[in-house]
Design a protein around this motif. Structure first.
Motif, mmCIF file in Angstrom:
data_model
loop_
_atom_site.group_PDB
_atom_site.id
_atom_site.type_symbol
_atom_site.label_atom_id
_atom_site.label_comp_id
_atom_site.label_asym_id
_atom_site.label_seq_id
_atom_site.Cartn_x
_atom_site.Cartn_y
_atom_site.Cartn_z
ATOM 1 N N ASP A 259 91.172 62.260 -40.469
ATOM 2 C CA ASP A 259 89.935 61.762 -39.847
ATOM 3 C C ASP A 259 89.267 60.632 -40.617
ATOM 4 O O ASP A 259 88.168 60.777 -41.134
ATOM 5 C CB ASP A 259 88.943 62.915 -39.617
ATOM 6 C CG ASP A 259 87.739 62.479 -38.782
ATOM 7 O OD1 ASP A 259 87.723 61.325 -38.322
ATOM 8 O OD2 ASP A 259 86.820 63.303 -38.601
ATOM 9 N N HIS B 134 88.458 56.744 -39.539
ATOM 10 C CA HIS B 134 88.561 55.772 -38.451
ATOM 11 C C HIS B 134 88.895 54.385 -38.977
ATOM 12 O O HIS B 134 88.465 54.016 -40.064
ATOM 13 C CB HIS B 134 87.238 55.680 -37.677
ATOM 14 C CG HIS B 134 86.803 56.983 -37.079
ATOM 15 N ND1 HIS B 134 85.702 57.105 -36.278
ATOM 16 C CD2 HIS B 134 87.331 58.230 -37.161
ATOM 17 C CE1 HIS B 134 85.567 58.363 -35.891
ATOM 18 N NE2 HIS B 134 86.538 59.068 -36.425
ATOM 19 N N HIS C 149 91.326 61.302 -33.939
ATOM 20 C CA HIS C 149 91.418 62.733 -34.249
ATOM 21 C C HIS C 149 92.682 63.360 -33.670
ATOM 22 O O HIS C 149 93.370 64.108 -34.365
ATOM 23 C CB HIS C 149 90.187 63.483 -33.710
ATOM 24 C CG HIS C 149 88.890 63.049 -34.334
ATOM 25 N ND1 HIS C 149 87.678 63.563 -33.950
ATOM 26 C CD2 HIS C 149 88.626 62.143 -35.323
ATOM 27 C CE1 HIS C 149 86.713 63.003 -34.666
ATOM 28 N NE2 HIS C 149 87.264 62.130 -35.501
HETATM 29 ZN ZN ZN Z 1 86.096 61.099 -36.696
#
Ligand code: ZN
Ligand code: FE
Ligand code: FE
Length: 281
Positions: free
Chosen positions: A224, A226, A179
């Motif tokens: 965002d 991952h 993030h």
């Molecule tokens: Zn996240």
């Protein structure tokens, strides 16, 4: 020794999560307090909690991290949605007190066009309704990527929330590497500078946990998504430096990478090895 674990399914209870964590070389874990999409929580199993507490002592688990449902929005436009957020948070905190002294992380929320200032006010109000002076659970604000209208992608925004809460002594920050990198904090090439900025704006004493995630997207993309450690835009070395950093190395680390248990076990082993080896001079 590094305190490291990963996100786990809580469906089989605390003792099961503890044993599963041990089986992959972890000594902590993160779990959702209830279905991540919201909904009511299961009844507390106090026998399971007692069994986990004994297990945690005998296996050296320092602290664990609960995660609020990510659909909570403390700064929604609809009053009903905001009420649901603080009621859920209050219930989660009350339940966490059955296992005293742990941490509870949540996403500050999305202001959906009301503006950052309004968002910050709503989030502080939610915390002030949900928290109590006697709670032993530390509530963590998670650093966000700044997707859409998310609040909390700038350290200043987290500071502003902390400045407005009644019980800041029960609060901290969880830094998510994916993030912050997506938000424009270069923890790959300028880790010391980012930590100095965190210290100047929030205070490093408020930093209580890290989410270790690589990112599928480039620096400052505000996305965002991952990625597995070493497979994304941050790269493995960035994580080796993070777990060795004198300011960070004693904090608990939680992986939220797209993995099953064997993948998590490999990431934990790699990061433990890096922490033991230390960085080349
Ligand atoms: Zn996240
Ligand atoms: Fe999160
Ligand atoms: Fe996270």
């Amino acid at each position: 020794m590094l305190t490291i674990g990963c996100h786990m399914s809580s469906s089989k209870g605390f003792l099961h999560m503890g044993k599963e964590a041990s089986s992959i070389g972890a000594n902590t874990f993160q779990f959702f307090t209830r279905n991540p999409r919201g909904g009511s929580a299961k009844a507390l199993d106090l026998a399971d909690i007692r069994a986990y507490q004994e297990y945690a002592v005998s296996h050296g688990f320092p602290v664990i991290l609960a995660h609020a449902p990510y659909t909570l929005n403390a700064c929604a436009k609809e009053g009903r949605t905001r009420d649901f957020a603080w009621e859920t948070m209050a219930d989660d905190i009350r339940r966490m007190e059955a296992l005293p002294g742990q941490m509870y992380n949540f996403h500050p929320g999305s202001h959906v066009g009301q503006g950052i200032e309004a968002g910050i006010e709503w989030i502080a109000q939610c915390l002030n309704q949900a928290m109590t002076p006697e709670q032993t659970t530390t509530v963590l604000l998670e650093t966000m990527a700044g997707k859409g209208t998310e609040v909390g992608s700038r350290f200043e925004e987290l500071r502003a929330i902390l400045d407005r809460v009644k019980y800041p002594e029960h609060m901290g920050v969880c830094l998510d590497t994916c993030h912050v990198y997506d938000a424009g904090y270069d923890v790959v090439n300028r880790l010391d500078e980012v930590l100095a900025e965190f210290d100047r704006i929030i205070g490093l004493d408020r930093l209580r946990a890290l989410h270790l995630n690589d990112s599928k997207n480039p620096f400052a993309s505000h996305k965002d998504r991952h990625e597995k450690i070493g497979m994304g835009s941050l790269g493995q070395e960035a994580f080796e430096r993070i777990v060795c950093h004198p300011v960070l190395k004693d904090l608990p680390f939680f992986l939220e990478t797209p993995n099953e248990l064997p993948g998590y076990a490999a990431e934990i082993a790699m990061l433990r090895k890096a922490a033991e080896r230390g960085l080349p001079a």
